[in-house]
Design a protein around this motif. Structure first.
Motif, short mmCIF file in Angstrom:
data_model
loop_
_atom_site.label_atom_id
_atom_site.label_comp_id
_atom_site.label_asym_id
_atom_site.label_seq_id
_atom_site.Cartn_x
_atom_site.Cartn_y
_atom_site.Cartn_z
N GLU A 211 0.93 -0.89 0.17
CA GLU A 211 0.27 -0.09 0.31
C GLU A 211 1.32 1.31 -0.15
OE1 GLU A 211 -2.75 2.56 3.14
OE2 GLU A 211 -2.89 -0.19 3.02
N MET A 212 2.25 1.30 0.80
CA MET A 212 2.99 2.45 0.84
C MET A 212 3.10 2.66 -0.81
SD MET A 212 6.67 3.08 3.13
CE MET A 212 7.18 2.50 1.76
N LEU A 213 3.84 1.92 -1.76
CA LEU A 213 4.65 1.16 -2.52
C LEU A 213 3.71 2.38 -3.39
CD1 LEU A 213 6.37 -1.84 -2.28
CD2 LEU A 213 7.42 0.60 -2.09
N VAL A 214 2.75 1.44 -3.75
CA VAL A 214 1.17 2.62 -4.40
C VAL A 214 1.47 4.22 -4.00
CG1 VAL A 214 -0.73 2.05 -5.32
CG2 VAL A 214 -0.05 0.55 -4.64
N GLU A 215 1.32 4.42 -2.90
CA GLU A 215 0.92 5.81 -2.45
C GLU A 215 1.94 6.43 -3.02
OE1 GLU A 215 -0.07 6.00 1.55
OE2 GLU A 215 -1.53 4.58 1.57
N LYS A 216 3.64 5.59 -3.12
CA LYS A 216 4.56 6.89 -3.16
C LYS A 216 4.40 6.38 -5.11
CE LYS A 216 9.52 6.83 -2.03
NZ LYS A 216 10.40 6.12 -1.37
N TYR A 217 4.40 5.42 -6.11
CA TYR A 217 4.22 5.45 -6.71
C TYR A 217 3.17 6.03 -7.96
CZ TYR A 217 9.30 4.30 -4.84
OH TYR A 217 10.54 4.05 -4.51
N GLY A 218 1.97 5.13 -7.40
CA GLY A 218 1.52 5.50 -7.85
C GLY A 218 0.45 4.60 -8.18
N ASP A 219 0.93 3.29 -9.00
CA ASP A 219 0.35 2.23 -9.84
C ASP A 219 1.77 1.34 -9.49
OD1 ASP A 219 1.78 3.18 -12.37
OD2 ASP A 219 0.02 3.91 -13.26
N LEU A 220 1.50 -0.35 -10.32
CA LEU A 220 2.45 -1.20 -10.60
C LEU A 220 3.32 -0.53 -11.49
CD1 LEU A 220 3.11 -3.70 -9.61
CD2 LEU A 220 1.69 -4.75 -11.95
N PRO A 221 3.10 0.02 -12.80
CA PRO A 221 4.18 0.47 -13.05
C PRO A 221 5.22 1.15 -12.66
CG PRO A 221 2.05 0.43 -14.87
CD PRO A 221 1.92 0.30 -13.13
N GLY A 222 4.75 2.22 -12.24
CA GLY A 222 5.28 2.66 -11.30
C GLY A 222 6.12 2.39 -10.42
N ILE A 223 5.84 0.95 -9.69
CA ILE A 223 6.64 0.72 -8.45
C ILE A 223 8.00 -0.37 -9.54
CG2 ILE A 223 6.85 -1.37 -7.09
CD1 ILE A 223 3.73 -0.65 -6.44
N ASN A 224 7.32 -0.62 -10.66
CA ASN A 224 8.67 -1.56 -11.88
C ASN A 224 9.36 -0.41 -12.26
OD1 ASN A 224 7.38 -4.29 -11.48
ND2 ASN A 224 6.18 -3.35 -13.04
N ALA A 225 9.07 0.84 -12.68
CA ALA A 225 9.91 1.92 -12.89
C ALA A 225 11.03 1.79 -11.92
CB ALA A 225 8.98 3.13 -13.86
N ALA A 226 10.29 2.55 -10.60
CA ALA A 226 11.58 2.32 -9.94
C ALA A 226 11.86 1.23 -9.22
CB ALA A 226 9.86 2.86 -8.77
N TYR A 227 12.04 0.60 -9.25
CA TYR A 227 13.20 -0.80 -9.37
C TYR A 227 12.92 -1.64 -10.58
CZ TYR A 227 10.56 -0.55 -4.64
OH TYR A 227 10.31 -0.24 -3.42
N SER A 228 13.44 -1.41 -12.02
CA SER A 228 13.68 -1.83 -12.66
C SER A 228 13.26 -3.40 -12.67
CB SER A 228 14.56 -1.58 -13.01
OG SER A 228 15.63 -0.41 -13.14
N THR A 229 11.53 -3.40 -12.48
CA THR A 229 11.07 -4.97 -12.38
C THR A 229 10.00 -4.93 -13.62
OG1 THR A 229 9.90 -4.17 -10.45
CG2 THR A 229 11.97 -5.30 -10.26
N ALA A 230 9.75 -6.02 -13.44
CA ALA A 230 8.34 -6.75 -14.41
C ALA A 230 7.76 -6.95 -13.79
CB ALA A 230 9.29 -6.83 -15.88
N HIS A 231 7.14 -7.07 -12.65
CA HIS A 231 6.09 -7.16 -11.81
C HIS A 231 4.83 -7.09 -13.13
CE1 HIS A 231 8.95 -8.17 -8.44
NE2 HIS A 231 9.09 -6.77 -8.35
N SER A 232 3.82 -8.24 -13.33
CA SER A 232 2.83 -8.20 -13.75
C SER A 232 1.37 -8.03 -12.71
CB SER A 232 2.40 -9.39 -14.94
OG SER A 232 2.76 -10.77 -13.60
N ALA A 233 2.02 -7.88 -11.05
CA ALA A 233 0.62 -7.90 -10.40
C ALA A 233 1.41 -7.12 -8.62
CB ALA A 233 0.37 -9.75 -10.02
N LEU A 234 0.57 -6.35 -8.84
CA LEU A 234 0.68 -6.25 -6.83
C LEU A 234 1.36 -7.09 -6.16
CD1 LEU A 234 1.69 -3.28 -5.54
CD2 LEU A 234 -0.96 -3.36 -4.53
#
Length: 699
Positions: A211-234
């Motif tokens: 939940e904190m990550l979504v608040e910080k980065y907006g959505d899953l693509p934002g998290i993937n961009a921050a971490y250079s990852t390719a997760h398909s689900a939260l």
């Protein structure tokens, strides 16, 4: 009722003081455990406390001792000593202000840490380690499992306790009674599991992390961009479970876990605080006590995370750190107290040593407690609660014995402290501080998550010399693509800045980079360790501080990356065109300066020059071993409180020059007049001693 709600509250925090209907009051008191004492001794014991000059009683209220079975409680009907209502009434009849501490966790050296045993037996409430196992607190007399403060069931259980105890406490809340403050839980630090990978990996906690990550980065693509990852689900986003970083691009993932661990503590304390407000305690001050944030021997490593004092104060009225120490650990007391003074809206020590738990390896005596008391007051501490004023099981050497007999030497010492505070009118004074030394929370988070091994045990001094706290010996030295390991070098630079500032004679307080830049106002100099990366907001805050006339000293680098390792040259752009001279590069920004020092050997000279050029008030001493602070009275510029510490094992002949003509000097501890030549205070100082002078100077 939140402290910032705008609704009238009879108890508030204003101008670094606790106020009752707008009038500042002092909180100098200590702990008395009613349930551990025979009821017919309450009165005599409170009279002993009153004779020592204490005006506040701090009271742990243990769920563990009061619960008969789930939802049923004994408040004196079975055990007369459990009658908390009667004890509160007795305290009020003697004129004491009251601070209550109803948990749910209270520690208090109780077998079950203050919880009913049935809660600890409920595996659904257990915190989880990185490996998915239960987390065990190794403590005397029995190990217990750490509880999950993200569990909904935990809060439902706590609500049953709060329903019962808060109904009693609300009747005694100011202005109808003596309760002026209530502590939310106790020393919440993952049950002293400060190692980043100990806890909490429960399902509820991981949901909060995501939940904190979504608040910080907006959505899953934002998290993937921050971490250079390719997760398909939260649900695929998992926190680190050990340190295995190899490149700077890995840092945001680890830093976010450290940030979440801070948030976990804040969120749980906020929820408990709201529950207390809803049950009638909204008009009194709510606070929390973190355990002291330093490792063995008081060595300062990363002393911020997992604690975030300023963020928790967005939810509660104030937050303090507990202090248990002895005379040889002056640096420990100075660091903790200065950090609280530089950061909290009300610098208060919720637990301040008076006696000791039986398994503390190297306890001091009343001389240590006198020294540590003065050491904290000299930093600007405004209130404290002695733990404990009265002995009981699993606690030794308090001023009052369990049977009511007094220890004369301790009673005299604590009484003298309170008399000095009153006679010296300490409530009128505030610590002078022209310089703000900031710890870099980002680098502390990296240090905390780069830990490779930890050693559980006594926080202050372990047999091995190690503890749960990360430090240079227990962390990775991986450079992560930088010139040197940030997590190691940051401590070296912070120490160099701290030592250099102490030598200037300027007055310095501590905080960290999560302190809002608006609260830097009033300081002449801000000092911060900066390396390859730094949050963009902090970079802009430093530039703006200089633009308005302040001096910023940073080093060893002007960062060129932000917290996500993206290009960010806010500080570098200012400094790139600056000319190098006298060991530093200096850029004029608006009305102020930004100074970059890149060589450790140049730090003392650069810091001294920056402080002098900024017009910092400097106290001159004849010996670098002396430590001095000055406190001023805004209503009377001629009045000063001057603390002079000899924190060494050798006697010193001290000479202190304040920079203003001195008319009169009185030593407040022993009440003697001190002869002065009008310029200098000169006295012999015994080893491990602190003199407290009330001075009248020419304005």
């Amino acid at each position: 009722m939140a402290h910032h709600s705008g609704t009238h509250r009879p108890v508030t925090i204003e101008n670094s003081a606790l106020t009752l209907n707008g009038e500042a009051t002092s909180l100098y008191g200590g702990a008395v455990h009613y349930w551990r004492l025979e009821r017919d001794r309450w009165d005599g014991i409170l009279e002993s406390v009153k004779r020592m000059g204490f005006t506040m009683i701090s009271i742990y209220i243990p769920w563990e001792a009061h619960e008969i079975e789930k939802g049923r409680f004994d408040f004196g009907e079975i055990n007369p000593s459990n009658d908390i209502d009667a004890f509160l009434t007795l305290c009020e009849s003697k004129g004491f202000k009251i601070v209550v501490r109803p948990g749910p966790q209270i520690n208090s050296e109780l077998t079950w840490f203050g919880y009913p045993k049935r809660l600890l037996a409920n595996e659904r409430l257990h915190a989880k380690s990185a490996k998915g196992s239960k987390v065990i607190l190794t403590q005397v007399p029995k190990p217990i499992p750490a509880l999950n403060y993200a569990s909904e069931e935990f809060f439902e259980e706590t609500a049953l306790w709060y329903d019962a105890i808060c109904a009693i406490l609300a009747k005694h809340a100011y202005p109808n009674g003596g309760i002026v403050a209530a502590q939310v839980d106790n020393e919440m630090a993952y049950f002293f599991g400060v190692n980043a990978y100990i806890a909490d990996y429960s399902d509820e906690s991981l949901a909060g992390y995501r939940e904190m990550l979504v608040e910080k980065y907006g959505d899953l693509p934002g998290i993937n961009a921050a971490y250079s990852t390719a997760h398909s689900a939260l649900a695929e986003v998992d926190p680190p479970r050990r340190f295995a970083a190899t490149d700077k691009a890995d840092i945001p993932w680890y830093a976010d876990w450290a940030e979440y661990r801070e948030r976990y503590l804040i969120t749980s304390m906020d929820r408990l605080g709201q529950m207390m407000r809803e049950r009638g305690l909204g008009g009194v001050a709510l606070f929390h006590n973190y355990p002291h944030p330093l490792g063995p021997g008081g060595a300062a490593s990363g002393f911020t995370t997992p604690f975030n004092l300023m963020k928790l104060e967005e939810k509660l009225d104030f937050v303090g750190f507990d202090i248990y120490s002895r005379k040889e650990l002056f640096a420990h007391v100075k660091t903790v107290a200065s950090y609280v003074v530089g950061t909290s809206r009300y610098p208060y020590i919720p637990e301040f040593i008076a006696g000791v738990w039986p398994w503390y390896l190297n306890p001091g005596d009343w001389h240590d407690e006198e020294f540590v008391t003065k050491a904290a007051l000299m930093q600007g501490i405004r209130g404290f609660s002695r733990y404990m004023l009265v002995e009981r099981d699993r606690w030794l050497d308090s001023p009052v014995r369990r049977d009511g007999r007094e220890r004369p030497e301790k009673v005299a010492m604590f009484g003298n402290v309170n008399a000095m505070l009153e006679a010296g009118e300490f409530h009128r004074f505030r610590r002078d501080a022209d310089i703000l030394l900031l710890a870099n929370r980002e680098y502390d988070r990296l240090e905390a998550t780069s830990v490779l091994v930890s050693f559980p045990g006594d926080f202050l001094e372990t047999p091995s010399g190690f503890s749960e706290y990360a430090g240079p010996v227990t962390i990775s030295e991986a450079t992560l693509g930088f010139d040197e390991p940030v997590q190691v070098a940051k401590g070296t630079w912070f120490g160099a800045f701290s030592a250099a500032l102490a030598r200037t004679g300027g007055s310095t307080v501590l905080s960290d980079t999560d302190l809002e830049a608006a609260r830097w106002e009033g300081k002449k100099v801000v000092v911060l360790t900066t390396m390859d990366y730094l949050d963009e907001g902090v970079q802009r805050g430093l530039v703006e501080f200089a633009r308005r006339g302040g001096t910023v000293v940073i080093g060893p680098k002007a960062p060129r990356l932000d917290s996500l390792m993206r290009p960010c040259t806010v500080l570098a752009d200012v400094l790139d065109a600056a000319e190098a001279s006298a060991g530093a590069r200096t850029a004029r920004v608006g009305e102020g300066l930004i100074v970059l020092v890149s060589d450790l050997d140049e730090v003392p000279a650069v810091v001294a020059r920056a402080a002098s050029d900024a017009g910092v008030f400097e106290v001159v001493t004849n010996d670098e071993a002396l430590d001095v602070t000055v406190h001023s009275d805004a209503s009377d510029p001629s009045a000063k409180l001057v603390f002079v510490a000899n924190p060494t094992a050798e006697p010193l002949a001290a000479e202190i020059t304040l920079g203003s003509p001195i008319i009169a000097v009185r030593e407040m501890w022993d009440g003697r007049e001190v002869t002065t030549d009008g310029k200098t205070i000169a006295e012999a100082m015994a080893p491990y001693s602190i003199h407290v002078y009330r001075c009248t100077v020419t304005v």
